[in-house]
Design a protein around this motif. Structure first.
Motif, PDB file in Angstrom:
ATOM      1  N   TYR A 153       0.928  -0.962  -4.705  1.00  0.00           N
ATOM      2  CA  TYR A 153       1.775  -0.907  -6.182  1.00  0.00           C
ATOM      3  C   TYR A 153       1.896  -2.116  -6.056  1.00  0.00           C
ATOM      4  N   ASP A 197       5.253  10.309  -2.001  1.00  0.00           N
ATOM      5  CA  ASP A 197       4.724  10.419  -2.972  1.00  0.00           C
ATOM      6  C   ASP A 197       5.060  10.952  -4.674  1.00  0.00           C
ATOM      7  N   ARG A 214       1.567   0.677 -10.643  1.00  0.00           N
ATOM      8  CA  ARG A 214       0.274   0.915 -10.070  1.00  0.00           C
ATOM      9  C   ARG A 214      -0.354   0.212 -10.359  1.00  0.00           C
ATOM     10  N   ARG A 266       5.664   7.743  -7.972  1.00  0.00           N
ATOM     11  CA  ARG A 266       5.327   8.003  -9.377  1.00  0.00           C
ATOM     12  C   ARG A 266       6.768   7.854  -9.563  1.00  0.00           C
ATOM     13  N   ARG A 300      -3.440  -0.397  -8.546  1.00  0.00           N
ATOM     14  CA  ARG A 300      -5.014   0.560  -8.155  1.00  0.00           C
ATOM     15  C   ARG A 300      -4.790   1.637  -6.968  1.00  0.00           C
ATOM     16  N   GLN A 301      -6.077   2.621  -6.701  1.00  0.00           N
ATOM     17  CA  GLN A 301      -5.220   3.341  -6.092  1.00  0.00           C
ATOM     18  C   GLN A 301      -4.960   3.250  -4.946  1.00  0.00           C
ATOM     19  N   ALA A 302      -3.817   3.889  -4.299  1.00  0.00           N
ATOM     20  CA  ALA A 302      -2.872   3.389  -3.400  1.00  0.00           C
ATOM     21  C   ALA A 302      -2.275   2.548  -3.054  1.00  0.00           C
ATOM     22  N   ARG A 332       0.532  -1.190  -0.468  1.00  0.00           N
ATOM     23  CA  ARG A 332       0.295  -0.144  -0.122  1.00  0.00           C
ATOM     24  C   ARG A 332       1.245   1.215   0.090  1.00  0.00           C
ATOM     25  N   ARG A 333      -0.008   2.107  -0.185  1.00  0.00           N
ATOM     26  CA  ARG A 333       0.755   3.620  -0.398  1.00  0.00           C
ATOM     27  C   ARG A 333       1.319   3.894   0.930  1.00  0.00           C
TER      28      ARG A 333
END
Length: 144
Positions: free
Chosen positions: A46, A26, A40, A30, A42-44, A15-16
């Motif tokens: 990896y 962040d 990536r 990226r 899905r959102q948050a 997770r992020r």
């Protein structure tokens, strides 16, 4: 690198917030995504680029490998019926897979099984597989 080692210990998926604890802000995340050091999912969420493709697909949907899919991941001899078995957290919202629901079987246990972010351990997968076979599921999406 530290993030690779620690993400690998989580099953290749982080997770992020995990990446932040590993020292990646962040912007750095990226940059790693742009250069292929992370995917990536899905959102948050990896994954490392060499993470098992089925584990990444399970994460895209919102869970992790379980049942027959986890057994195959662990090297057990289980027939491949073409169905991706995914354990979903009780509070999860599943995302429809690109391949459609016909090739996915969602498992909604009352309590999370042991394992890591990518896959349940083999003992938990065997228990789930026995229940799945007894229930006679053949790739049909389950409900809670």
């Amino acid at each position: 690198m530290r993030y690779e080692r620690e993400t690998a210990a989580l099953g290749g998926i982080a997770r992020r917030s995990d990446l932040r604890r590993m020292g990646l802000d962040d912007q750095t995340v990226r940059i790693f995504v742009a250069h292929g050091g992370l995917l990536r999912v899905r959102q948050a969420w990896y994954a490392l680029p060499d993470t098992h493709v089925d584990a990444v697909r399970a994460c895209e949907i919102g869970g992790r490998l379980t049942c027959a899919s986890a057994l195959r991941f662990h090297g057990e001899l289980v027939a491949d019926d073409g169905v991706l078995h995914i354990e979903m957290p009780a509070n999860a919202v599943s995302r429809e897979p690109e391949c459609g629901w016909g090739s996915v079987r969602l498992h909604w246990p009352r309590h999370p099984s042991t394992g890591n972010r990518a896959v349940v351990d083999a003992e938990a997968a065997w228990r789930q597989w026995e229940r799945c076979v007894l229930a006679g599921h053949r790739g049909i999406r389950s409900t809670r």
